[in-house]
Design an enzyme around this catalytic site. Structure first.
Site, PDB file in Angstrom:
ATOM      1  N   ILE A 133       0.727  -1.885  -0.534  1.00  0.00           N
ATOM      2  CA  ILE A 133       2.144  -1.972  -0.915  1.00  0.00           C
ATOM      3  C   ILE A 133       2.983  -1.029  -0.046  1.00  0.00           C
ATOM      4  CG2 ILE A 133       3.805  -1.682  -2.806  1.00  0.00           C
ATOM      5  CD1 ILE A 133       1.442  -2.260  -4.736  1.00  0.00           C
ATOM      6  N   THR A 166       2.013   1.545 -12.252  1.00  0.00           N
ATOM      7  CA  THR A 166       1.430   0.234 -12.573  1.00  0.00           C
ATOM      8  C   THR A 166       1.656  -0.149 -14.040  1.00  0.00           C
ATOM      9  OG1 THR A 166      -0.726  -0.820 -12.893  1.00  0.00           O
ATOM     10  CG2 THR A 166      -0.736   1.542 -12.888  1.00  0.00           C
ATOM     11  N   ASP A 167       1.610  -1.439 -14.315  1.00  0.00           N
ATOM     12  CA  ASP A 167       1.696  -1.883 -15.718  1.00  0.00           C
ATOM     13  C   ASP A 167       0.394  -1.599 -16.471  1.00  0.00           C
ATOM     14  OD1 ASP A 167       0.072  -3.777 -14.491  1.00  0.00           O
ATOM     15  OD2 ASP A 167       1.107  -5.529 -15.331  1.00  0.00           O
ATOM     16  N   GLU A 168      -0.670  -1.210 -15.726  1.00  0.00           N
ATOM     17  CA  GLU A 168      -1.958  -0.974 -16.392  1.00  0.00           C
ATOM     18  C   GLU A 168      -1.910   0.240 -17.323  1.00  0.00           C
ATOM     19  OE1 GLU A 168      -5.534  -1.610 -14.173  1.00  0.00           O
ATOM     20  OE2 GLU A 168      -4.512  -2.822 -12.677  1.00  0.00           O
ATOM     21  N   TYR A 190      -8.766   4.604 -13.684  1.00  0.00           N
ATOM     22  CA  TYR A 190      -7.598   4.393 -12.802  1.00  0.00           C
ATOM     23  C   TYR A 190      -6.305   4.432 -13.604  1.00  0.00           C
ATOM     24  CZ  TYR A 190      -3.958   1.695 -10.407  1.00  0.00           C
ATOM     25  OH  TYR A 190      -2.753   1.278  -9.894  1.00  0.00           O
ATOM     26  N   LYS A 229      -3.154   7.138 -13.615  1.00  0.00           N
ATOM     27  CA  LYS A 229      -1.754   6.771 -13.313  1.00  0.00           C
ATOM     28  C   LYS A 229      -0.854   7.135 -14.500  1.00  0.00           C
ATOM     29  CE  LYS A 229      -0.181   4.976 -10.203  1.00  0.00           C
ATOM     30  NZ  LYS A 229       0.339   5.472  -8.899  1.00  0.00           N
ATOM     31  N   ASN A 232       0.026  -7.033  -7.575  1.00  0.00           N
ATOM     32  CA  ASN A 232       0.624  -7.528  -6.330  1.00  0.00           C
ATOM     33  C   ASN A 232      -0.390  -8.348  -5.545  1.00  0.00           C
ATOM     34  OD1 ASN A 232       3.091  -5.237  -5.043  1.00  0.00           O
ATOM     35  ND2 ASN A 232       2.560  -5.566  -7.178  1.00  0.00           N
TER      36      ASN A 232
HETATM   37  P1  NAD Z   1      -3.774   1.113  -1.702  1.00  0.00           P
HETATM   38  O1  NAD Z   1      -5.070   1.604  -2.274  1.00  0.00           O
HETATM   39  O2  NAD Z   1      -3.776  -0.123  -0.882  1.00  0.00           O
HETATM   40  O3  NAD Z   1      -3.118   2.258  -0.799  1.00  0.00           O
HETATM   41  C1  NAD Z   1      -3.082   3.610  -1.181  1.00  0.00           C
HETATM   42  C2  NAD Z   1      -2.700   4.439   0.034  1.00  0.00           C
HETATM   43  O4  NAD Z   1      -2.656   5.825  -0.374  1.00  0.00           O
HETATM   44  C3  NAD Z   1      -3.715   4.353   1.187  1.00  0.00           C
HETATM   45  O5  NAD Z   1      -3.034   4.166   2.405  1.00  0.00           O
HETATM   46  C4  NAD Z   1      -4.426   5.685   1.141  1.00  0.00           C
HETATM   47  O6  NAD Z   1      -4.881   6.127   2.420  1.00  0.00           O
HETATM   48  C5  NAD Z   1      -3.327   6.606   0.592  1.00  0.00           C
HETATM   49  N1  NAD Z   1      -3.867   7.810  -0.078  1.00  0.00           N
HETATM   50  C6  NAD Z   1      -4.872   7.857  -0.994  1.00  0.00           C
HETATM   51  N2  NAD Z   1      -5.097   9.138  -1.368  1.00  0.00           N
HETATM   52  C7  NAD Z   1      -4.190   9.898  -0.695  1.00  0.00           C
HETATM   53  C8  NAD Z   1      -3.898  11.293  -0.672  1.00  0.00           C
HETATM   54  N3  NAD Z   1      -4.607  12.157  -1.406  1.00  0.00           N
HETATM   55  N4  NAD Z   1      -2.899  11.742   0.122  1.00  0.00           N
HETATM   56  C9  NAD Z   1      -2.186  10.865   0.891  1.00  0.00           C
HETATM   57  N5  NAD Z   1      -2.434   9.539   0.924  1.00  0.00           N
HETATM   58  C10 NAD Z   1      -3.413   9.053   0.132  1.00  0.00           C
HETATM   59  O7  NAD Z   1      -2.800   0.992  -2.950  1.00  0.00           O
HETATM   60  P2  NAD Z   1      -1.625  -0.060  -3.191  1.00  0.00           P
HETATM   61  O8  NAD Z   1      -2.208  -1.287  -3.783  1.00  0.00           O
HETATM   62  O9  NAD Z   1      -0.789  -0.167  -1.977  1.00  0.00           O
HETATM   63  O10 NAD Z   1      -0.811   0.687  -4.330  1.00  0.00           O
HETATM   64  C11 NAD Z   1       0.213   1.623  -4.014  1.00  0.00           C
HETATM   65  C12 NAD Z   1       0.758   2.206  -5.303  1.00  0.00           C
HETATM   66  O11 NAD Z   1       1.261   1.176  -6.127  1.00  0.00           O
HETATM   67  C13 NAD Z   1      -0.312   2.946  -6.125  1.00  0.00           C
HETATM   68  O12 NAD Z   1       0.285   4.102  -6.663  1.00  0.00           O
HETATM   69  C14 NAD Z   1      -0.669   1.956  -7.223  1.00  0.00           C
HETATM   70  O13 NAD Z   1      -1.046   2.635  -8.381  1.00  0.00           O
HETATM   71  C15 NAD Z   1       0.649   1.215  -7.405  1.00  0.00           C
HETATM   72  N6  NAD Z   1       0.528  -0.173  -7.875  1.00  0.00           N
HETATM   73  C16 NAD Z   1      -0.325  -1.059  -7.269  1.00  0.00           C
HETATM   74  C17 NAD Z   1      -0.365  -2.386  -7.716  1.00  0.00           C
HETATM   75  C18 NAD Z   1      -1.259  -3.414  -7.048  1.00  0.00           C
HETATM   76  O14 NAD Z   1      -1.322  -4.548  -7.511  1.00  0.00           O
HETATM   77  N7  NAD Z   1      -1.896  -3.119  -5.931  1.00  0.00           N
HETATM   78  C19 NAD Z   1       0.448  -2.802  -8.779  1.00  0.00           C
HETATM   79  C20 NAD Z   1       1.315  -1.864  -9.354  1.00  0.00           C
HETATM   80  C21 NAD Z   1       1.352  -0.563  -8.890  1.00  0.00           C
END
Ligand code: NAD
Length: 361
Positions: free
Chosen positions: A12, A133-135, A159, A163, A189
């Site tokens: 994202i 997240t909605d989770e 997880y 969050k 997403n």
């Molecule tokens: P992702 O796992 O694809 O990416 C996470 C990124 O964070 C990676 O680039 C990773 O290198 C970086 N990262 C991890 N630990 C780190 C640290 N200690 N310091 C700096 N960078 C660090 O996750 P995503 O799917 O892109 O999700 C992004 C955010 O959105 C998250 O907070 C997640 O909880 C939230 N979210 C995700 C979804 C989904 O469907 N994927 C839905 C709702 C919310």
């Protein structure tokens, strides 16, 4: 605006960074640790843009983050860095506690010190936007129930619990210290550049490789799917127009059972890649394999996104049908990105990164 994005090399985060660089005049500093989920090859299209900079750093490292804040002088922080995969959190929760809870705490403290040192009017205009997240709400049992911004928290997995903890910290830093925060809680997403451990890319790539398409339990789990670029647009709306201290739920009004998603992907592959069908299989759907359910698996998530629609005028542009078609086509057109993720070679690259030592010198 100058915007510090954490986790901008993730799924994202990279969609958000591409959106900010391609569709706005904002400057972006992408701070990412580059865990297995961080992939700079998702950002090659904008890596050379003069309004974009990448730095490899850990949000837990408060003094480095503070130095970067002082140097970059952001108007907003958009915090996406997280450990995000539920199955990994069940196998090993430690990194989730460290990054999602301790990391968010460190970032909040660095942000608070930076914000307190700002002069007006920049101080009042500063925003800390926490992306969640909605989770955190747990799961829904009634067929018509929806998560709203006031649904009580009841996370099920390590997880979602981590969050939820980070959301509480962000709200506390607003209430106690006055830090101008915004929160968003979004549904599942999907879209381009999604790491292939997640359901949709996993099914597409396994189908093309003739491997089993694993479906947890009976596949009846319901998720509310949102195309990732719609999420990026919503995040920009919230950080620029949202009311301080408020939470906005973001969702796609696209409820699907997991098994329906897998069948929809198989149908699209029949149409878009009929010649890629594995030998000996009449249909891609013949590869579907039911596997033992995930422990604590939530049955249904669905978002009431009425507040962001009413107050900020955001609605998703993609339906599940249009978004899924774009996604499947993207994976067919970008086999090299997929191959380099699958063989691990993407981790050797640090395209366009600024060395942390130069920044701290
Ligand atoms: P992702 O796992 O694809 O990416 C996470 C990124 O964070 C990676 O680039 C990773 O290198 C970086 N990262 C991890 N630990 C780190 C640290 N200690 N310091 C700096 N960078 C660090 O996750 P995503 O799917 O892109 O999700 C992004 C955010 O959105 C998250 O907070 C997640 O909880 C939230 N979210 C995700 C979804 C989904 O469907 N994927 C839905 C709702 C919310």
């Amino acid at each position: 605006m100058r915007i510090l994005v954490t986790g901008g090399a993730g799924f994202i985060g990279s969609a958000l960074v591409r959106h900010l660089i391609c569709n706005t005049a904002h400057e972006v500093l992408n701070l990412d640790k580059l865990t297995y989920a961080g992939n700079l090859e998702s950002l090659t299209s904008i890596a050379d843009n003069s309004r974009y900079e990448f730095v490899q750093a850990d949000i837990v490292d408060q003094s480095t983050v503070s130095t970067l804040l002082k140097r970059f002088q952001p108007h907003a922080i958009m915090h996406l860095a997280a450990e995000s995969h539920v199955d990994r959190s069940i196998d090993g929760p430690s990194d989730f506690i460290q990054t999602n809870i301790v990391g968010t705490y460190s970032l909040l403290e660095a942000a608070r010190a930076y914000w307190q040192g700002l002069a007006e009017p920049k101080k009042s205009a500063f925003r800390f936007h926490h992306i969640s997240t909605d989770e955190v709400y747990g799961d829904l049992h009634g067929v018509y129930d929806l998560f709203t911004e006031t649904t009580p928290y009841a996370p099920s997995s390590p997880y979602s619990a981590s969050k939820a903890a980070s959301d509480h910290l962000v709200r506390a830093w607003h209430r106690t210290y006055g830090l101008p925060v915004l929160l968003t809680n979004c549904s599942n997403n999907y879209g381009p550049y999604h790491f292939p451990e997640k359901l949709i890319p996993l099914v597409i790539l396994n189908a093309l490789a003739g491997k089993p398409l694993p479906v947890y339990g009976n596949g009846q789990q319901v998720r509310d799917w949102l195309f990732v670029d719609d999420h990026a647009r919503a995040l920009l709306k919230v950080v620029t127009e949202g009311a301080v201290g408020e939470t906005y739920n973001i969702g796609g009004h696209n409820e699907q059972k997991n098994i329906e998603v897998v069948h929809a992907i198989c149908s699209l592959l029949e149409e878009l890649a009929p010649n890629n069908k594995p030998q000996g299989f009449a249909r891609f759907a013949d590869l579907i394999t039911f596997v033992k359910d995930r422990p604590g698996h939530d049955l249904r998530y669905a978002i009431d996104a009425g507040k962001i629609e009413r107050e900020l005028g955001w609605v998703p542009e993609e339906t599940f049908e249009t978004g899924l078609r774009k996604t499947v086509q993207w994976y067919l057109d970008n086999r090299q990105w997929c191959r380099r993720v699958q063989d691990g070679s993407y981790q050797g690259e640090r395209l366009g990164s600024t060395d942390i030592k130069d920044l701290l010198a």
